[in-house]
Design a protein around this motif. Structure first.
Motif, mmCIF file in Angstrom:
data_model
loop_
_atom_site.group_PDB
_atom_site.id
_atom_site.type_symbol
_atom_site.label_atom_id
_atom_site.label_comp_id
_atom_site.label_asym_id
_atom_site.label_seq_id
_atom_site.Cartn_x
_atom_site.Cartn_y
_atom_site.Cartn_z
ATOM 1 N N ILE A 85 0.849 -1.287 0.095
ATOM 2 C CA ILE A 85 -0.048 -0.121 -0.019
ATOM 3 C C ILE A 85 0.939 1.291 -0.195
ATOM 4 O O ILE A 85 0.567 2.058 -0.849
ATOM 5 N N VAL A 86 1.728 1.396 1.018
ATOM 6 C CA VAL A 86 2.640 2.463 1.231
ATOM 7 C C VAL A 86 3.475 2.815 -0.374
ATOM 8 O O VAL A 86 3.490 3.662 -0.737
ATOM 9 N N SER A 87 4.222 1.676 -0.818
ATOM 10 C CA SER A 87 4.791 1.673 -2.110
ATOM 11 C C SER A 87 4.172 2.085 -3.345
ATOM 12 O O SER A 87 4.745 2.545 -4.316
ATOM 13 N N GLY A 88 2.870 1.864 -3.196
ATOM 14 C CA GLY A 88 1.814 2.223 -4.224
ATOM 15 C C GLY A 88 1.706 3.506 -4.423
ATOM 16 O O GLY A 88 1.055 4.450 -5.440
ATOM 17 N N ARG A 89 2.098 4.310 -3.155
ATOM 18 C CA ARG A 89 1.798 5.806 -3.080
ATOM 19 C C ARG A 89 3.055 6.553 -2.832
ATOM 20 O O ARG A 89 2.943 7.845 -3.158
ATOM 21 N N VAL A 90 3.917 6.010 -2.420
ATOM 22 C CA VAL A 90 5.098 6.718 -1.984
ATOM 23 C C VAL A 90 6.404 5.948 -2.668
ATOM 24 O O VAL A 90 6.384 4.883 -2.392
ATOM 25 N N ALA A 91 7.495 6.447 -3.270
ATOM 26 C CA ALA A 91 8.353 5.716 -3.676
ATOM 27 C C ALA A 91 9.420 5.356 -2.450
ATOM 28 O O ALA A 91 10.514 6.186 -2.279
ATOM 29 N N VAL A 92 9.374 4.608 -1.771
ATOM 30 C CA VAL A 92 9.924 4.155 -0.696
ATOM 31 C C VAL A 92 11.237 3.805 -0.961
ATOM 32 O O VAL A 92 12.265 4.169 -0.241
ATOM 33 N N ASP A 93 11.685 3.128 -1.948
ATOM 34 C CA ASP A 93 12.961 2.733 -2.560
ATOM 35 C C ASP A 93 13.688 3.993 -2.689
ATOM 36 O O ASP A 93 14.974 4.108 -2.404
ATOM 37 N N SER A 94 13.308 4.871 -3.321
ATOM 38 C CA SER A 94 14.031 6.172 -3.729
ATOM 39 C C SER A 94 14.316 7.096 -2.377
ATOM 40 O O SER A 94 15.302 7.645 -2.406
ATOM 41 N N ILE A 95 13.368 7.090 -1.638
ATOM 42 C CA ILE A 95 13.736 7.752 -0.005
ATOM 43 C C ILE A 95 14.715 7.126 0.403
ATOM 44 O O ILE A 95 15.751 7.719 0.906
ATOM 45 N N LEU A 96 14.819 5.766 0.589
ATOM 46 C CA LEU A 96 15.553 5.025 1.375
ATOM 47 C C LEU A 96 17.137 5.272 0.789
ATOM 48 O O LEU A 96 18.103 5.496 1.347
ATOM 49 N N VAL A 97 17.170 5.160 -0.658
ATOM 50 C CA VAL A 97 18.480 5.471 -1.451
ATOM 51 C C VAL A 97 18.975 6.823 -0.973
ATOM 52 O O VAL A 97 20.061 7.140 -0.893
ATOM 53 N N ASP A 98 18.134 7.802 -1.205
ATOM 54 C CA ASP A 98 18.430 9.104 -0.941
ATOM 55 C C ASP A 98 18.987 9.431 0.252
ATOM 56 O O ASP A 98 20.054 9.899 0.533
ATOM 57 N N LYS A 99 18.191 8.785 1.456
ATOM 58 C CA LYS A 99 18.944 9.160 2.852
ATOM 59 C C LYS A 99 19.790 8.388 3.280
ATOM 60 O O LYS A 99 20.656 8.692 4.176
ATOM 61 N N MET A 100 19.937 7.127 2.777
ATOM 62 C CA MET A 100 21.090 6.301 3.107
ATOM 63 C C MET A 100 22.482 6.710 2.414
ATOM 64 O O MET A 100 23.737 6.639 2.878
ATOM 65 N N GLY A 101 22.426 7.647 1.458
ATOM 66 C CA GLY A 101 23.463 8.299 0.926
ATOM 67 C C GLY A 101 23.831 9.817 1.348
ATOM 68 O O GLY A 101 24.569 10.394 0.788
ATOM 69 N N SER A 102 22.979 10.057 2.156
ATOM 70 C CA SER A 102 23.000 11.545 3.041
ATOM 71 C C SER A 102 24.410 11.448 3.766
ATOM 72 O O SER A 102 24.811 10.621 4.401
ATOM 73 N N ALA A 103 25.036 12.812 3.822
ATOM 74 C CA ALA A 103 26.163 12.940 4.547
ATOM 75 C C ALA A 103 25.752 13.129 5.849
ATOM 76 O O ALA A 103 26.819 13.221 7.000
ATOM 77 N N VAL A 104 24.393 13.388 6.242
ATOM 78 C CA VAL A 104 24.011 13.527 7.657
ATOM 79 C C VAL A 104 23.902 12.260 8.385
ATOM 80 O O VAL A 104 23.192 11.274 7.930
ATOM 81 N N HIS A 105 24.567 11.877 9.534
ATOM 82 C CA HIS A 105 24.609 10.439 10.157
ATOM 83 C C HIS A 105 23.199 10.326 10.796
ATOM 84 O O HIS A 105 22.859 9.053 10.525
ATOM 85 N N ALA A 106 22.684 11.178 11.179
ATOM 86 C CA ALA A 106 21.159 10.952 11.841
ATOM 87 C C ALA A 106 20.446 10.372 10.621
ATOM 88 O O ALA A 106 19.536 9.440 10.968
ATOM 89 N N GLU A 107 20.420 11.147 9.507
ATOM 90 C CA GLU A 107 19.559 10.544 8.461
ATOM 91 C C GLU A 107 19.878 9.125 7.928
ATOM 92 O O GLU A 107 19.056 8.403 7.588
ATOM 93 N N ARG A 108 21.268 8.924 7.783
ATOM 94 C CA ARG A 108 21.564 7.538 7.349
ATOM 95 C C ARG A 108 21.074 6.361 8.576
ATOM 96 O O ARG A 108 20.458 5.745 7.799
#
Length: 306
Positions: free
Chosen positions: A136-159
């Motif tokens: 349901i969530v993946s059908g409305r929000v790009a969960v994979d894109s969010i995770l990819v973006d935040k895992m690549g963040s320079a901010v430790h807390a976001e990673r």
């Protein structure tokens, strides 16, 4: 609403939730901002509603002026209490997802401050942790894109928060999980040149406690699935890094999560490319999480099938 009133509203919502009482029954327990609460309750006709019912209405309402700081703070307060609700009653996730505005609010928070991003990822992870909700969530929000973006963040807390989000989702054993992990893995390879397991292993040895714990916790969650354990073993150097007790600045929590990764890997019998590698994992388990630091003696060809 002022900042003080918003904080008080959050307190009463949480208190009402814990007492499982209608919100108006909580008001006599404190004299602060009673007029504010009575006005708010009257305006939204919430005199007989529990905190959860009130929150469900708030999420989709236009109660605050758009783009005002109070609206942002109110959204954060509502999401924080909803996260508490999910922690106690995960079965309510489907009810929450019936309100389209909830995921919209989470999406907008992803573009906010680090605190907002952490909170939004926490809520997203709790939603995805409920079996049947990931689709349901993946059908409305790009969960994979969010995770990819935040895992690549320079901010430790976001990673760390993004890894915790994925770890929670992995706990659902949802049929959609493998597809999500595949997309995240492909996205990370394209954007950072590192695989998902490579990112987790890298962060598990960082001299930052929250990254160590988040990386190893997510590896442990991934290792619970047989395909996840195979993914870990397919990453060059990952097994050796997991078995290596000599990593600097490893905190007690990190050592315990590392041990859990080993235990979860050993639950799977048919994944091992060599008996020597499996024996190294067994020896690690027998020694326990706090054994003296040693570097495992695993041959370079230990990943080659016998």
């Amino acid at each position: 609403c002022s900042l003080i009133n918003i904080r008080c509203i959050f307190f009463f919502l949480a208190f009402s939730l814990l007492r499982l009482q209608p919100l108006h029954n909580c008001l006599p327990f404190c004299s602060l901002n009673i007029m504010c609460f009575r006005s708010l309750i009257f305006f939204f006709f919430f005199k007989q509603k529990t905190a959860y019912e009130m929150l469900r209405s708030l999420v989709g309402s236009e109660m605050c002026i758009r783009d005002s700081i109070d609206a942002v703070l109110m959204h954060s307060g509502v999401i924080r209490v909803l996260a508490h609700v999910l922690h106690q009653h995960p079965e309510e996730a489907l009810v929450m997802l019936s309100h389209d505005a909830l995921l919209g609010v989470l999406g907008s928070m992803m573009e906010g401050s680090t605190q907002d991003v952490e909170l939004a990822l926490l809520m997203l992870g709790k939603l995805c942790a409920v079996r049947g909700c990931l689709e349901i969530v993946s059908g409305r929000v790009a969960v994979d894109s969010i995770l990819v973006d935040k895992m690549g963040s320079a901010v430790h807390a976001e990673r760390a928060a993004s890894m915790a989000c994925l770890s929670q989702a992995l706990g659902s054993q949802d049929p959609q999980l493998r597809a999500l992990v595949t997309k995240v893995n492909q996205g990370l390879m394209a954007s950072t040149g590192r695989s998902l397991v490579g990112m987790l292993v890298r962060d598990s040895v960082q001299p930052v406690e929250e990254l160590q714990a988040a990386g190893l916790c997510t590896l442990a969650s991934l290792a619970r699935e047989e395909w996840g354990a195979e993914l870990i073993l397919s990453e060059g150097g990952a097994a050796e890094s997991i078995l290596d007790r000599s990593h600097a600045n490893q905190k007690k929590e990190a050592k315990e999560w590392r041990f859990d990764v080993v235990v979860q890997m050993l639950e799977h019998k048919g994944i091992w490319p060599s008996s020597e590698l499996r024996t190294a994992f067994v020896q690690y388990q027998l020694a326990g999480p706090y054994a003296a630091s040693t570097i495992p003696q695993v041959r370079k060809d230990a990943h080659t099938a016998e």
